[in-house]
Design an enzyme around this catalytic site. Sequence first.
Site, mmCIF file in Angstrom:
data_model
loop_
_atom_site.group_PDB
_atom_site.id
_atom_site.type_symbol
_atom_site.label_atom_id
_atom_site.label_comp_id
_atom_site.label_asym_id
_atom_site.label_seq_id
_atom_site.Cartn_x
_atom_site.Cartn_y
_atom_site.Cartn_z
ATOM 1 N N CYS A 145 0.790 -1.209 -0.002
ATOM 2 C CA CYS A 145 -0.006 -0.171 -0.025
ATOM 3 C C CYS A 145 0.846 1.386 0.081
ATOM 4 O O CYS A 145 1.518 1.529 -0.853
ATOM 5 C CB CYS A 145 -0.975 -0.152 1.347
ATOM 6 N N SER A 170 -8.273 -10.115 35.632
ATOM 7 C CA SER A 170 -9.744 -9.746 35.195
ATOM 8 C C SER A 170 -10.534 -10.856 34.972
ATOM 9 O O SER A 170 -11.806 -10.818 34.828
ATOM 10 C CB SER A 170 -9.668 -8.851 33.781
ATOM 11 N N GLY A 171 -9.903 -12.277 34.713
ATOM 12 C CA GLY A 171 -10.880 -13.233 34.260
ATOM 13 C C GLY A 171 -10.654 -13.696 32.739
ATOM 14 O O GLY A 171 -11.293 -14.625 32.384
ATOM 15 N N GLY A 172 -10.221 -12.695 32.117
ATOM 16 C CA GLY A 172 -9.975 -12.747 30.729
ATOM 17 C C GLY A 172 -8.830 -13.725 30.305
ATOM 18 O O GLY A 172 -8.222 -13.866 31.212
ATOM 19 N N THR A 173 -8.999 -14.140 29.092
ATOM 20 C CA THR A 173 -7.846 -15.114 28.554
ATOM 21 C C THR A 173 -6.478 -14.322 28.770
ATOM 22 O O THR A 173 -5.387 -15.040 29.274
ATOM 23 C CB THR A 173 -8.047 -15.444 26.986
ATOM 24 N N ASP A 174 -6.204 -13.314 28.233
ATOM 25 C CA ASP A 174 -4.936 -12.530 28.218
ATOM 26 C C ASP A 174 -4.363 -12.354 29.835
ATOM 27 O O ASP A 174 -3.089 -12.641 29.873
ATOM 28 C CB ASP A 174 -5.330 -11.117 27.800
ATOM 29 N N SER A 175 -5.205 -12.029 30.667
ATOM 30 C CA SER A 175 -4.745 -11.796 32.019
ATOM 31 C C SER A 175 -4.237 -13.124 32.735
ATOM 32 O O SER A 175 -3.382 -13.393 33.631
ATOM 33 C CB SER A 175 -5.605 -10.994 32.980
ATOM 34 N N LEU A 176 -5.161 -14.188 32.304
ATOM 35 C CA LEU A 176 -5.068 -15.474 33.144
ATOM 36 C C LEU A 176 -3.585 -16.089 32.437
ATOM 37 O O LEU A 176 -2.825 -16.808 33.018
ATOM 38 C CB LEU A 176 -6.291 -16.423 32.692
ATOM 39 N N GLU A 179 -2.147 -9.285 3.957
ATOM 40 C CA GLU A 179 -1.915 -9.710 5.180
ATOM 41 C C GLU A 179 -3.195 -9.842 6.047
ATOM 42 O O GLU A 179 -3.413 -10.687 7.063
ATOM 43 C CB GLU A 179 -1.087 -8.954 6.321
ATOM 44 N N HIS A 224 -3.700 -5.143 0.740
ATOM 45 C CA HIS A 224 -3.161 -5.692 1.884
ATOM 46 C C HIS A 224 -3.278 -7.333 1.815
ATOM 47 O O HIS A 224 -4.534 -7.833 2.129
ATOM 48 C CB HIS A 224 -4.017 -5.283 3.100
#
Length: 511
Positions: free
Chosen positions: A82, A223-229, A171, A169
């Site tokens: 691009c 937080s209980g989310g995937t990332d923090s766990l 990607e 793009h």
Amino acid sequence: MNAQAILVLDFGSQYSQLIARRIREIGVYTKVIPYYTPLKEIKNMNISGIILSGSPASVYSKEAPTLDMEIFNLKIPVLGICYGMQIIVKLFGGLVSKDSKQEYGRSEIFLKDEKSLLFSELPNKFQIIMSHGDSIEKIPDNFKQLAFTKNCIASISNETQKIYGLQFHPEVTHSEFGDQILKNFVFKICQAQINWSLEGNLETIVKKIKLKVGSKKVILGLSGGTDSLVCALLIKKAINENLICVFVNTGLLRKNENKKILELKHQYDLNIKYIDASTKFLNRLKNISDPEEKRKIIGKEFVDVFEKITLEDQNIEYLAQGTIYSDVIESKSKDSSSSKIKSHHNVGGLPDKMSLKLLEPLNEFFKDEIIQIGINLGIKKESLYRHPFPGPGLAIRIIGEVTQEKINILQEADNILTEELFINDLYYQIRQAFVVLLPVKSVGVMGDQRTYEYTAVIRCVNTQDFMTAEWTELPYSFLKKVSSRIINEVRGINRVCYDISSKPPSTIEWE
């Protein structure tokens, strides 16, 4: 990592890291650096190919990012995407037009030179994603056209110098054969070797955490989310009991979230400290409607909570966050040539000055990589594939001012959506689903009574990486059931809408 890399020069595109992700998917180490990185530094890098990213800028702008021409004399293959192609054309004496037709979204591409290695093993026409305001008017000398759409030149090359350009793009997932085009550039043109694996990189990250933290302690907001766990278990793997997970009840959580998060303590042997700060958070958000201000306030309140904990234990030195690539990308500011979409709580919501050092072990990984890391760490399906929940919580799903009444309304509506997704075996088929509460009231009739209540919006999307997303085409019968339940069971809502916007142009969250 000292392995030979494909280098992405970032001109400020929101997709720069996505290019890196796509190439890492095919097993090649990829590094992203700013376009203004000195040529001397680039020469000292072990690289097999260079990719010039897109940019929100126009090559005609006085402040447009540019490139040292010497980079083309390194005898390393270059691919411009691009804006990257446009800067190649401009630097080599071609003409880029700013008055031609803009193209955004799907377009059909036709190959003009099927013998080029860049389009090897591809059909002579296919669908791609365009996103440009400028386009090529005249190709530079010694370059040739490889492909075109009905509106523009779509690809060029200088085969002798191994310089290639794509106006589209490859990607993004909705560009057909995008992966194959990148494979052709990486393996057939750059002759790169497979040298990247998630497992090997995981071991490196654990070692880096150990080296950086040493004997100090780390606190992490769970937080209980995937990332923090995933972040918590990864750090625990490195420093064991020196990780202190802090669960802050902000009062902005999903229904029954407290119970679910505290269950993680026993499931994964985590040291979790519970703090109820719901009254404080809600008081600070009083009369605040601006989404950026809400994020900043919440970020500061989180840090205040964590810094008070450090007063109890002087050995705590680091604040860990589950920041991932897409968080960082969307929070880039204009001074780095990238148009800022919104600040993420993880990266843009923290105060400039805080006593804790920041630890972000996941900030080079995309969502699908995070999930794979979670699988390797033994995280259960119900935790690993939970739909993402933003750090600021329901504060950014309540458009406008946050009140306790609105929180209660949204919690109930969102819980109904989640219940029905599970009942109908749809939950794990959708990457993210939630309800937004609008500051808009409308007239309705319930029984013989006139009502004047809020409007709720259901938002469901499917995506591989959260950089692009398509709205989910749910059955009408399902939407009818959810709408009926929300209106009949949640006092305060009398109208339900369904968001059919994709990303781009819209973001997944409303704020």
